[in-house]
Design a protein around this motif. Structure first.
Motif, PDB file in Angstrom:
ATOM      1  N   GLY A  38      -2.703  -1.041  14.843  1.00 49.34           N
ATOM      2  CA  GLY A  38      -1.554  -1.694  14.225  1.00 49.34           C
ATOM      3  C   GLY A  38      -0.641  -0.667  13.614  1.00 49.34           C
ATOM      4  O   GLY A  38      -0.978   0.510  13.515  1.00 49.34           O
ATOM      5  N   GLY A  39       0.535  -1.105  13.207  1.00 43.74           N
ATOM      6  CA  GLY A  39       1.438  -0.150  12.588  1.00 43.74           C
ATOM      7  C   GLY A  39       2.826  -0.684  12.364  1.00 43.74           C
ATOM      8  O   GLY A  39       3.105  -1.872  12.532  1.00 43.74           O
ATOM      9  N   GLU A  40       3.693   0.227  11.981  1.00 44.52           N
ATOM     10  CA  GLU A  40       5.092  -0.094  11.696  1.00 44.52           C
ATOM     11  C   GLU A  40       5.983   0.957  12.328  1.00 44.52           C
ATOM     12  O   GLU A  40       5.672   2.161  12.274  1.00 44.52           O
ATOM     13  CB  GLU A  40       5.338  -0.127  10.186  1.00 44.52           C
ATOM     14  N   ILE A  41       7.080   0.525  12.921  1.00 45.51           N
ATOM     15  CA  ILE A  41       8.041   1.441  13.534  1.00 45.51           C
ATOM     16  C   ILE A  41       9.358   1.363  12.774  1.00 45.51           C
ATOM     17  O   ILE A  41       9.960   0.292  12.656  1.00 45.51           O
ATOM     18  CB  ILE A  41       8.256   1.115  15.019  1.00 45.51           C
ATOM     19  N   ASN A  67       9.270  -7.570  10.391  1.00 48.87           N
ATOM     20  CA  ASN A  67       9.224  -6.345   9.588  1.00 48.87           C
ATOM     21  C   ASN A  67       8.956  -5.113  10.443  1.00 48.87           C
ATOM     22  O   ASN A  67       8.614  -4.048   9.925  1.00 48.87           O
ATOM     23  CB  ASN A  67       8.141  -6.473   8.512  1.00 48.87           C
ATOM     24  N   ASN A  68       9.094  -5.268  11.752  1.00 47.77           N
ATOM     25  CA  ASN A  68       8.865  -4.180  12.703  1.00 47.77           C
ATOM     26  C   ASN A  68       7.423  -3.669  12.668  1.00 47.77           C
ATOM     27  O   ASN A  68       7.165  -2.483  12.789  1.00 47.77           O
ATOM     28  CB  ASN A  68       9.844  -3.022  12.461  1.00 47.77           C
ATOM     29  N   ARG A  69       6.496  -4.605  12.482  1.00 50.24           N
ATOM     30  CA  ARG A  69       5.072  -4.275  12.441  1.00 50.24           C
ATOM     31  C   ARG A  69       4.314  -5.051  13.516  1.00 50.24           C
ATOM     32  O   ARG A  69       4.818  -6.042  14.051  1.00 50.24           O
ATOM     33  CB  ARG A  69       4.490  -4.615  11.065  1.00 50.24           C
ATOM     34  N   ILE A 101      -7.221   1.442  13.604  1.00 51.43           N
ATOM     35  CA  ILE A 101      -6.234   2.484  13.326  1.00 51.43           C
ATOM     36  C   ILE A 101      -4.860   1.873  13.087  1.00 51.43           C
ATOM     37  O   ILE A 101      -4.447   0.961  13.793  1.00 51.43           O
ATOM     38  CB  ILE A 101      -6.147   3.465  14.515  1.00 51.43           C
ATOM     39  N   MET A 102      -4.183   2.363  12.070  1.00 51.54           N
ATOM     40  CA  MET A 102      -2.808   1.964  11.815  1.00 51.54           C
ATOM     41  C   MET A 102      -1.939   3.203  11.667  1.00 51.54           C
ATOM     42  O   MET A 102      -2.409   4.279  11.290  1.00 51.54           O
ATOM     43  CB  MET A 102      -2.708   1.084  10.584  1.00 51.54           C
ATOM     44  N   PHE A 116      -1.522   8.578  10.902  1.00 46.23           N
ATOM     45  CA  PHE A 116      -2.501   7.507  11.055  1.00 46.23           C
ATOM     46  C   PHE A 116      -3.287   7.297   9.767  1.00 46.23           C
ATOM     47  O   PHE A 116      -3.494   8.237   8.986  1.00 46.23           O
ATOM     48  CB  PHE A 116      -3.496   7.849  12.171  1.00 46.23           C
ATOM     49  N   THR A 117      -3.765   6.086   9.581  1.00 51.13           N
ATOM     50  CA  THR A 117      -4.706   5.786   8.516  1.00 51.13           C
ATOM     51  C   THR A 117      -5.684   4.747   9.051  1.00 51.13           C
ATOM     52  O   THR A 117      -5.464   4.148  10.103  1.00 51.13           O
ATOM     53  CB  THR A 117      -3.986   5.265   7.254  1.00 51.13           C
TER      54      THR A 117
END
Length: 487
Positions: A38-41, A67-69, A101-102, A116-117
């Motif tokens: 997952g993540g955010e751009i 939210n662009n996630r 992983i995000m 990454f976290t």
């Protein structure tokens, strides 16, 4: 990155919701091993992220939320190198069972901004670190290649050993899998091996390449440890960078068996290029790796200025060795498209869109001898360098026009933002109306390709390179004779 902890909390909540939805287990779910990503751009170029598996096949097309996630669960996970693409940018990620992983990244600085976290983050942050280090060193290769062979060999070997030593220190404090270890070691080793394979072409040049045989005995000692069938690395940049340059280098031996001892090296010689295809066919058994190399080596030859007979000769030689029907169809199509781009033919009348969103046919904007050049929003150094080079050419060739075409499928916002940020003159900035089809029609397989036409849109040169040494002198002749092919 100051908002990254908030993102971590947000995705942790999303992850918990996904667990409640899908049902998370300690080792694997009912469908086998799994992982979450997952993540955010920041500053997204569009709303889509495409996820590819370890074989380079599309796993899923993911959509960013308001939210662009995004967050996604991969079931039946095959541990290895996955990749994400967004707006033409590309990033590899190592995924193993139970990873969650995000990441957060800014498209304005794609690789450098990615952090990454989560579970599996440390190994991916280390992978990014080695990738960026390799990228920086590759940019310095031209400078390094001026060293004498012994000094160059000692330099790159010392660098490689220092990187391995640093990695071993990392492993002292972080327990990681054998897969991760093999990938990082491969990234370090094959990057150095690639530098050594590329070195002779830069150091000796075309006139003295015969002296590759005089390199120190230990220069190619790494070749004894090469795995030409490392399928888990088949999409890995440093591994492919090595394979591409190694095949080129090995084929030199056969070149000088068929050419005079001190003749100038010709990388477009038919025998040399056939020899590369023979080598790939003989030393590589992994079908994916073999087909990929065959495709790119054949395409590289076909894309340059050869006669129809030469293009068909290498095409048929390639077809006899490849087992990938999709690749075969692609190269057949390329040969047929190039027939339309022969010198003396009119340039295909494709639709372009200008900075003001007005549509034009390409022939309608050609009124004098013109260089048509291409760029991608995803290659910052290339689009800067090409525009700066054209700016120089404009002052030297005032009677010529220059048309800049962006090749991306992205929305207009990204394309226009780059033009505005760099203050590129907008008068001759265009993008293809249908990029995918236009790139095929004009055979734009690499960004440094340029097409030169006369004032009537008749092709004078279908495959020039404005960065190639001697280009300006050859262009002067071309404008005088109106028919010269620039080598």
């Amino acid at each position: 990155m100051k908002n990254f902890p908030l993102l971590a909390k947000h995705i942790a909540l999303m992850f918990l919701m996904a667990c409640l939805t899908f049902g998370c287990k300690s080792n694997s779910d009912s469908n086998g091993a799994y992982a979450y990503i997952g993540g955010e751009i920041i500053n997204p170029k569009n709303k889509t992220i495409v996820l590819y598996n370890t074989k380079g096949k599309v796993v899923d097309s993911l959509t960013l939320d308001a939210n662009n996630r995004f967050i996604h669960k991969i079931t039946n996970l095959n541990p290895g190198l996955y990749s994400l693409t967004h707006g033409g940018e590309y990033q590899m990620i190592l995924l193993e069972a139970n990873d969650s992983i995000m990441f957060r990244l800014n498209t304005y600085d794609f690789d450098e901004s990615m952090v990454f976290t989560g579970v599996g983050a440390k190994k991916n942050n280390y992978l990014i670190k080695t990738y960026l280090s390799n990228e920086r060193e590759a940019k310095k290769l031209v400078k390094y290649s001026k060293m004498e062979p012994e000094a160059f060999h000692a330099f790159v070997e010392k660098r490689r050993l220092n990187q391995l030593k640093e990695f071993n220190k990392f492993l002292e404090y972080n327990k990681e899998s054998e897969l991760f270890k093999s990938i990082i070691e491969a990234n370090i080793n094959y990057n150095t091996y690639a530098d050594k394979e590329i070195y002779p072409f830069a150091y000796f040049g075309n006139n003295k390449l015969i002296h590759v045989k005089d390199l120190p005995e230990e220069f190619y000692v790494h070749r004894a440890n090469i795995d030409y069938n490392a399928n888990h690395l088949s999409n890995f940049f440093s591994y492919n960078r090595f394979l591409f340059s190694n095949i080129d280098n090995l084929a030199i031996e056969s070149y000088y068996k068929n050419n005079a001892f001190h003749s100038k090296f010709d990388r477009h010689a038919m025998d040399y290029n056939k020899s590369k295809l023979d080598l790939i066919d003989s030393i590589i058994s992994d079908e994916a790796i073999k087909n990929n190399l065959l495709k790119y080596k054949a395409r590289d030859y076909i894309s340059h200025n050869h006669t129809a007979d030469q293009a068909n000769e290498i095409l048929n030689y390639y077809l006899s060795k490849s087992t990938n029907d999709e690749d075969k169809a692609s190269l057949k199509d390329l040969v047929s498209k190039l027939e339309l781009l022969r010198q003396g033919n009119p340039i295909p009348n494709l639709a372009l869109v200008n900075f003001d969103d007005t549509e034009h046919l390409i022939t309608s904007i050609i009124t004098k001898p013109t260089i048509i050049y291409f760029w991608s929003s995803n290659s910052k150094s290339q689009y800067r360098n090409s525009h700066y080079k054209v700016n120089e050419l404009k002052s030297k060739f005032p009677k010529m026009d220059f048309i800049s075409i962006n090749v991306n499928n992205n929305d207009d916002k990204s394309w226009k933002k780059i033009i505005s940020n760099y203050n590129f003159p907008t008068r001759n900035e265009f993008k293809f109306k249908n990029s995918k089809e236009a790139r095929k029609t004009l055979a734009v397989n690499y960004l440094n390709k340029a097409i030169i036409v006369n004032k009537n849109g008749i092709i004078l040169h279908p495959n020039a390179n404005i960065f190639r040494s001697g280009f300006e002198e050859a262009l002067k002749e071309l404008l005088q004779k109106k028919h010269l092919i620039i080598k």
